[in-house]
Write a protein that holds these residues in place. Structure first.
Motif: not given
Length: 194
Positions: A105-114
């Motif tokens: 379960y990873g946190y996409d802090e920059t939202q680049a992956i979303a």
């Protein structure tokens, strides 16, 4: 809460690369982590969303049912913790442990992956075959908070079964519906239109 549908990324799209840290183990997770898997399920979820809370036990069960059969699973939270601190990594860790998630379960802090996956809502599901080609995107099932339909995971489970068996996807693919991803203010992606 703003309710939105999946963007329905084009079938056949190659899985975008990512580098994330699993909030439970601290391990780095990339596409290569799943190189030995027959399929890869990417799920955009979060802690606070009522749509995710409605299905999170089923998500854990999918992990329990399919990880041993060659399915790789990664959950990702991309919500801004500036606006929604309840979705911070420490709360994600608690959610994963409480629900019994057996997948990273990873946190996409920059939202680049979303943005790379055109994720729009929580939950949002993307199922890739062994060649990391998108085979399914859409809903878990037709249960929603308050609609009285049981959570079965039937749509996603049928897709997983077909991909793991190497069979063509013949079922209709219905968009997932959930809370919008909580974008950093002023940073919402342009795939939602003007």
């Amino acid at each position: 809460m703003v309710m939105v549908e999946s963007t329905m990324l084009a079938l056949g799209t190659q899985a975008p690369a990512f580098v994330l840290t699993d909030v439970v183990s601290g391990d780095t997770v990339t596409l290569e982590t799943f190189a030995d898997r027959k399929a890869l399920l990417i799920m955009f979820i979060c802690v606070h969303c009522p749509f995710v809370k409605h299905v999170e036990q089923e998500l854990a069960k999918i992990g329990q049912d399919y990880l041993a059969h060659g399915l790789g699973i990664l959950a990702i939270s991309s919500n801004s913790i500036a606006t929604h601190p309840q979705d911070a990594p420490e709360h994600m860790r608690t959610q994963a442990k409480t629900q019994g998630f057996e997948f990273p379960y990873g946190y996409d802090e920059t939202q680049a992956i979303a943005k790379a996956y055109t994720a729009a809502c929580t939950p949002d599901f993307f199922l890739f075959d062994a060649h990391l080609t998108l085979a399914y995107r859409g809903q878990l099932d037709d249960s929603r908070p308050g609609n009285g339909k049981p959570v079965t995971g039937k749509d996603l489970r049928a897709a997983i079964d077909a991909v793991l068996a190497g069979q063509p996807m013949t079922m209709p693919q219905v968009p997932s519906i959930g809370c919008n991803i909580k974008w950093v203010p002023g940073q919402a992606p342009n795939y939602f239109g003007p």
